[in-house]
Scaffold this active site. Structure first.
Site, PDB file in Angstrom:
ATOM      1  N   LYS A  22      -9.407   9.029 -12.481  1.00  0.00           N
ATOM      2  CA  LYS A  22      -9.322   9.573 -11.112  1.00  0.00           C
ATOM      3  C   LYS A  22      -7.944  10.172 -10.877  1.00  0.00           C
ATOM      4  O   LYS A  22      -7.823  11.318 -10.421  1.00  0.00           O
ATOM      5  CB  LYS A  22      -9.570   8.465 -10.094  1.00  0.00           C
ATOM      6  CG  LYS A  22      -9.222   8.840  -8.666  1.00  0.00           C
ATOM      7  CD  LYS A  22      -9.490   7.740  -7.662  1.00  0.00           C
ATOM      8  CE  LYS A  22      -8.368   6.768  -7.537  1.00  0.00           C
ATOM      9  NZ  LYS A  22      -7.228   7.218  -6.689  1.00  0.00           N
ATOM     10  N   ARG A  92      -5.229  10.541  -0.880  1.00  0.00           N
ATOM     11  CA  ARG A  92      -3.792  10.795  -1.005  1.00  0.00           C
ATOM     12  C   ARG A  92      -3.529  12.055  -1.824  1.00  0.00           C
ATOM     13  O   ARG A  92      -2.619  12.821  -1.525  1.00  0.00           O
ATOM     14  CB  ARG A  92      -3.151   9.577  -1.693  1.00  0.00           C
ATOM     15  CG  ARG A  92      -1.700   9.710  -2.062  1.00  0.00           C
ATOM     16  CD  ARG A  92      -0.792   9.652  -0.881  1.00  0.00           C
ATOM     17  NE  ARG A  92       0.610   9.694  -1.314  1.00  0.00           N
ATOM     18  CZ  ARG A  92       1.629   9.676  -0.460  1.00  0.00           C
ATOM     19  NH1 ARG A  92       1.411   9.619   0.841  1.00  0.00           N
ATOM     20  NH2 ARG A  92       2.878   9.740  -0.896  1.00  0.00           N
ATOM     21  N   ARG A 121       3.102   5.469   3.558  1.00  0.00           N
ATOM     22  CA  ARG A 121       2.971   6.348   2.384  1.00  0.00           C
ATOM     23  C   ARG A 121       3.566   7.713   2.732  1.00  0.00           C
ATOM     24  O   ARG A 121       2.866   8.693   2.937  1.00  0.00           O
ATOM     25  CB  ARG A 121       1.504   6.448   1.954  1.00  0.00           C
ATOM     26  CG  ARG A 121       0.937   5.082   1.584  1.00  0.00           C
ATOM     27  CD  ARG A 121      -0.345   5.136   0.831  1.00  0.00           C
ATOM     28  NE  ARG A 121      -0.155   5.570  -0.546  1.00  0.00           N
ATOM     29  CZ  ARG A 121      -1.185   5.698  -1.396  1.00  0.00           C
ATOM     30  NH1 ARG A 121      -2.411   5.514  -0.962  1.00  0.00           N
ATOM     31  NH2 ARG A 121      -0.980   6.079  -2.639  1.00  0.00           N
ATOM     32  N   PRO A 122       4.896   7.735   2.804  1.00  0.00           N
ATOM     33  CA  PRO A 122       5.577   8.974   3.206  1.00  0.00           C
ATOM     34  C   PRO A 122       5.409  10.066   2.147  1.00  0.00           C
ATOM     35  O   PRO A 122       5.024   9.789   1.007  1.00  0.00           O
ATOM     36  CB  PRO A 122       7.040   8.541   3.312  1.00  0.00           C
ATOM     37  CG  PRO A 122       7.152   7.358   2.412  1.00  0.00           C
ATOM     38  CD  PRO A 122       5.827   6.649   2.478  1.00  0.00           C
ATOM     39  N   ILE A 123       5.699  11.293   2.540  1.00  0.00           N
ATOM     40  CA  ILE A 123       5.678  12.400   1.577  1.00  0.00           C
ATOM     41  C   ILE A 123       7.019  13.128   1.581  1.00  0.00           C
ATOM     42  O   ILE A 123       7.118  14.292   1.181  1.00  0.00           O
ATOM     43  CB  ILE A 123       4.529  13.391   1.857  1.00  0.00           C
ATOM     44  CG1 ILE A 123       4.654  14.018   3.246  1.00  0.00           C
ATOM     45  CG2 ILE A 123       3.155  12.742   1.675  1.00  0.00           C
ATOM     46  CD1 ILE A 123       3.689  15.192   3.455  1.00  0.00           C
ATOM     47  N   ASP A 124       8.062  12.414   2.003  1.00  0.00           N
ATOM     48  CA  ASP A 124       9.388  13.041   2.079  1.00  0.00           C
ATOM     49  C   ASP A 124       9.860  13.584   0.729  1.00  0.00           C
ATOM     50  O   ASP A 124      10.483  14.655   0.660  1.00  0.00           O
ATOM     51  CB  ASP A 124      10.407  12.038   2.635  1.00  0.00           C
ATOM     52  CG  ASP A 124      10.466  10.770   1.802  1.00  0.00           C
ATOM     53  OD1 ASP A 124       9.404  10.137   1.595  1.00  0.00           O
ATOM     54  OD2 ASP A 124      11.560  10.430   1.309  1.00  0.00           O
ATOM     55  N   LEU A 125       9.530  12.855  -0.339  1.00  0.00           N
ATOM     56  CA  LEU A 125       9.978  13.321  -1.675  1.00  0.00           C
ATOM     57  C   LEU A 125       9.244  14.610  -2.066  1.00  0.00           C
ATOM     58  O   LEU A 125       9.824  15.500  -2.695  1.00  0.00           O
ATOM     59  CB  LEU A 125       9.751  12.231  -2.722  1.00  0.00           C
ATOM     60  CG  LEU A 125      10.520  10.932  -2.509  1.00  0.00           C
ATOM     61  CD1 LEU A 125      10.068   9.870  -3.517  1.00  0.00           C
ATOM     62  CD2 LEU A 125      12.023  11.158  -2.625  1.00  0.00           C
ATOM     63  N   ILE A 329       6.061  -1.785  -5.517  1.00  0.00           N
ATOM     64  CA  ILE A 329       5.797  -0.356  -5.263  1.00  0.00           C
ATOM     65  C   ILE A 329       5.377  -0.110  -3.821  1.00  0.00           C
ATOM     66  O   ILE A 329       5.920   0.771  -3.155  1.00  0.00           O
ATOM     67  CB  ILE A 329       4.720   0.187  -6.233  1.00  0.00           C
ATOM     68  CG1 ILE A 329       5.139  -0.052  -7.694  1.00  0.00           C
ATOM     69  CG2 ILE A 329       4.455   1.671  -5.952  1.00  0.00           C
ATOM     70  CD1 ILE A 329       6.394   0.682  -8.117  1.00  0.00           C
ATOM     71  N   ARG A 399     -14.656   5.382  -4.341  1.00  0.00           N
ATOM     72  CA  ARG A 399     -13.647   6.440  -4.457  1.00  0.00           C
ATOM     73  C   ARG A 399     -13.104   6.502  -5.881  1.00  0.00           C
ATOM     74  O   ARG A 399     -12.671   7.554  -6.337  1.00  0.00           O
ATOM     75  CB  ARG A 399     -12.485   6.167  -3.490  1.00  0.00           C
ATOM     76  CG  ARG A 399     -12.831   6.334  -2.024  1.00  0.00           C
ATOM     77  CD  ARG A 399     -11.604   6.226  -1.164  1.00  0.00           C
ATOM     78  NE  ARG A 399     -10.559   7.070  -1.704  1.00  0.00           N
ATOM     79  CZ  ARG A 399      -9.266   6.761  -1.628  1.00  0.00           C
ATOM     80  NH1 ARG A 399      -8.882   5.640  -1.056  1.00  0.00           N
ATOM     81  NH2 ARG A 399      -8.346   7.569  -2.123  1.00  0.00           N
TER      82      ARG A 399
HETATM   83  C1  EPZ Z   1      -0.229   7.482  -7.110  1.00  0.00           C
HETATM   84  O1  EPZ Z   1      -0.037   7.427  -5.713  1.00  0.00           O
HETATM   85  C2  EPZ Z   1      -1.638   6.945  -7.339  1.00  0.00           C
HETATM   86  N1  EPZ Z   1      -2.593   7.778  -6.654  1.00  0.00           N
HETATM   87  C3  EPZ Z   1      -1.727   5.511  -6.825  1.00  0.00           C
HETATM   88  O2  EPZ Z   1      -3.023   5.025  -7.157  1.00  0.00           O
HETATM   89  C4  EPZ Z   1      -0.685   4.657  -7.539  1.00  0.00           C
HETATM   90  O3  EPZ Z   1      -0.707   3.357  -6.998  1.00  0.00           O
HETATM   91  C5  EPZ Z   1       0.709   5.266  -7.345  1.00  0.00           C
HETATM   92  O4  EPZ Z   1       0.706   6.638  -7.790  1.00  0.00           O
HETATM   93  C6  EPZ Z   1       1.782   4.507  -8.105  1.00  0.00           C
HETATM   94  O5  EPZ Z   1       1.470   4.485  -9.458  1.00  0.00           O
HETATM   95  C7  EPZ Z   1      -2.975   8.947  -7.199  1.00  0.00           C
HETATM   96  O6  EPZ Z   1      -2.501   9.347  -8.245  1.00  0.00           O
HETATM   97  C8  EPZ Z   1      -4.007   9.747  -6.446  1.00  0.00           C
HETATM   98  P1  EPZ Z   1       3.932   7.322  -5.545  1.00  0.00           P
HETATM   99  P2  EPZ Z   1       1.256   8.154  -5.052  1.00  0.00           P
HETATM  100  O7  EPZ Z   1       4.306   8.581  -4.884  1.00  0.00           O
HETATM  101  O8  EPZ Z   1       1.551   9.399  -5.785  1.00  0.00           O
HETATM  102  C9  EPZ Z   1       7.064   5.978  -2.299  1.00  0.00           C
HETATM  103  C10 EPZ Z   1      -5.128   4.063  -6.768  1.00  0.00           C
HETATM  104  O9  EPZ Z   1      -5.462   2.902  -6.452  1.00  0.00           O
HETATM  105  N2  EPZ Z   1       7.120   7.389  -1.894  1.00  0.00           N
HETATM  106  O10 EPZ Z   1       4.247   7.134  -6.998  1.00  0.00           O
HETATM  107  O11 EPZ Z   1       1.056   8.218  -3.600  1.00  0.00           O
HETATM  108  C11 EPZ Z   1       5.741   5.338  -1.956  1.00  0.00           C
HETATM  109  O12 EPZ Z   1       5.718   4.908  -0.616  1.00  0.00           O
HETATM  110  C12 EPZ Z   1      -3.943   4.697  -6.080  1.00  0.00           C
HETATM  111  O13 EPZ Z   1      -5.698   4.763  -7.631  1.00  0.00           O
HETATM  112  C13 EPZ Z   1       8.056   7.790  -0.962  1.00  0.00           C
HETATM  113  O14 EPZ Z   1       8.823   6.981  -0.456  1.00  0.00           O
HETATM  114  O15 EPZ Z   1       2.373   7.062  -5.359  1.00  0.00           O
HETATM  115  C14 EPZ Z   1       5.673   4.204  -2.941  1.00  0.00           C
HETATM  116  O16 EPZ Z   1       6.420   3.123  -2.431  1.00  0.00           O
HETATM  117  C15 EPZ Z   1      -3.310   3.811  -5.035  1.00  0.00           C
HETATM  118  N3  EPZ Z   1       8.097   9.098  -0.608  1.00  0.00           N
HETATM  119  C16 EPZ Z   1       6.393   4.757  -4.169  1.00  0.00           C
HETATM  120  O17 EPZ Z   1       7.141   5.886  -3.708  1.00  0.00           O
HETATM  121  C17 EPZ Z   1       7.256  10.033  -1.151  1.00  0.00           C
HETATM  122  O18 EPZ Z   1       7.363  11.220  -0.795  1.00  0.00           O
HETATM  123  C18 EPZ Z   1       5.470   5.227  -5.284  1.00  0.00           C
HETATM  124  O19 EPZ Z   1       4.539   6.112  -4.697  1.00  0.00           O
HETATM  125  C19 EPZ Z   1       6.302   9.595  -2.097  1.00  0.00           C
HETATM  126  C20 EPZ Z   1       6.254   8.276  -2.466  1.00  0.00           C
END
Ligand code: EPZ
Length: 419
Positions: A22, A92, A121-125, A329, A399
């Site tokens: 996925k 997401r 779940r911010p998207i600031d990065l 995480i 999902r």
């Molecule tokens: C991906 O989510 C996966 N989803 C998640 O899987 C997975 O848990 C996660 O990566 C971590 O491995 C998909 O690929 C669709 P991140 P993503 O950005 O990209 C913080 C599942 O069950 N962050 O690596 O959203 C965030 O809050 C799902 O299949 C910011 O602060 O994860 C988190 O604490 C759940 N700002 C950390 O980074 C940002 O702009 C890691 O999040 C983005 C993220």
């Protein structure tokens, strides 16, 4: 409300081919927007998140057709750059359309994405990475209006303060449409990032370094139609292996590289399971209750994957001995604990830590999925529990798991979906 009804205690045995990942196919589908032609994706899982993504592609003007596990995307007729909120909220990964649309069309109008409720779940990065490339992004009441800064859209170094999977993917996609070289420093190293790179290179993009902390993209390479096979879903594989560990028996999962699950396999082995691996297969045998293991701390790849935390916890909760989990995480990824407690689990939560004390065997109960992996954890627990468990909230599970009940039945589990 429909649910899975599971009668626990049946040992599992057999071999299962794992469906496509996925978390790999979703960004790859967004990446198909970059290609003014037809792309063919094999091993594309039939999941509700994939269906929602295909709906987004069609709404933007692409053709998107499925034949079995092969999906064909033709983005030549791409005609829109706006994704409605109801589709953005589905998951997401919809946020990766930001980078893809900017690369292909130079503009995008989206909304904040949805996804499992795991805390903020911010998207600031994501936004800072795209702004670093020159994108002008206005945030208005949850809407994101992006205009490529024509004169300034240029490849450059992007530093991620957190190895965000999604932000790495968005930066890679946007950078493919930027003249010059973009270097993503502090990139996520997950296997799904490597798979995205594999697809982009198959389409003629010049991307390298995925799987390391530094990914380099030489933008504006002309892209051409590609045919690509999506990697196997390592978290789905972990789910079936933990199910076998909980219920006992011997199960083989095929279609994935064992080294994408090293951290999880090490925990299962420490808990007393016997593991054998081949280039694209993993065999797990479980003949005794799982033992408590050393602390499980979730971390970016190659650390223990947060997506397997609930699933392993569910298997250990019905075993013997104690295990400390630390969820590093996400801020709220223990919502499955209350439901496991209904099955007799002894789990104490304090902030990011959760102490699981195996109770020898859980008992069946009516429980409700709180999110995708939390729901999978409840099914895992039910397989080893005494008696009948009804797991509701199947929309969460569907999902990310294709045919979970059918696959488990094929492995000998007593599970059926009730309307
Ligand atoms: C991906 O989510 C996966 N989803 C998640 O899987 C997975 O848990 C996660 O990566 C971590 O491995 C998909 O690929 C669709 P991140 P993503 O950005 O990209 C913080 C599942 O069950 N962050 O690596 O959203 C965030 O809050 C799902 O299949 C910011 O602060 O994860 C988190 O604490 C759940 N700002 C950390 O980074 C940002 O702009 C890691 O999040 C983005 C993220």
């Amino acid at each position: 409300m429909s649910c899975f009804e599971i009668t626990g205690g049946r040992r599992l045995s057999g071999s299962l081919a794992i469906h496509g990942a996925k978390n790999s196919v979703l960004p790859i589908l967004a990446a198909c927007l970059l290609v003014p032609g037809q792309c063919v994706l094999h091993n594309c899982p039939d999941l509700s998140d994939v269906s929602a993504t295909l709906d987004i592609l069609r709404l933007l003007g692409c053709r998107a057709d499925r034949e079995g596990d092969t999906v064909t995307i033709d983005a030549r007729a791409l005609s829109r750059f706006d994704v409605p909120e109801y589709l953005m909220r589905e998951m997401r990964s919809s946020v990766t359309f930001l980078g893809a649309l900017l690369a292909r069309l130079g503009e995008a109008e989206l909304f904040y994405p949805g996804g499992c409720e795991l805390g903020p779940r911010p998207i600031d990065l994501h936004l800072s990475a795209l702004r670093a490339l020159g994108a002008e992004i206005l945030e208005e009441q949850g809407a994101l209006v992006c205009r490529r800064c024509r004169k300034g859209f240029q490849g450059r170094e992007i530093c991620l303060s957190v190895p965000s999977v999604g932000a790495t993917e968005n930066a890679m996609l946007a950078a493919c449409g930027c003249p010059g070289v973009t270097t993503v420093v502090g990139a996520a190293q997950e296997p799904e990032i490597v798979d995205l790179q594999g697809f982009l290179c198959a389409a003629g993009a010049q991307v390298s370094g995925a799987g390391t902390p530094t990914v380099t993209i030489r933008g504006d390479a002309p892209l051409h139609p590609a045919e690509y096979a999506v990697m196997g879903d390592r978290i789905a594989a972990a789910t079936y292996l933990c199910g076998c560990a909980a219920a006992g028996g011997e199960v083989e999962v095929t279609g994935l590289a064992p080294d994408t699950l090293t951290a999880v396999l090490a925990c299962l082995e420490e808990a007393g399971c016997t593991l054998h691996t081949g280039p694209d297969r993993i065999v797990l045998a479980s003949t005794a209750p799982m033992k408590g293991i050393s602390p499980v701390r979730t971390a970016p790849y190659p650390g223990f994957p947060t997506d397997a935390q609930a699933i392993l916890m569910a298997a250990l909760a019905g075993g013997e001995g104690a295990t400390l989990f630390v969820e590093n995480i996400f801020d709220s990824r223990y919502r499955h604990v209350d439901e496991l407690r209904r099955m007799g689990a002894d789990i104490q939560v304090a902030g990011r830590a959760a102490m699981v004390s195996g109770v020898g065997r859980l008992h069946g109960a009516p429980v409700r999925s709180t999110d995708l992996r939390g729901g999978a954890a409840l099914v895992t627990a039910a397989l080893g529990a005494e008696g009948i468990t009804q797991v509701s909230g199947l929309r969460h599970i569907k999902r990310g798991y294709q045919g979970l009940d059918k696959n488990l039945r094929a492995l000998g589990a007593d599970i059926r979906e009730l309307p």
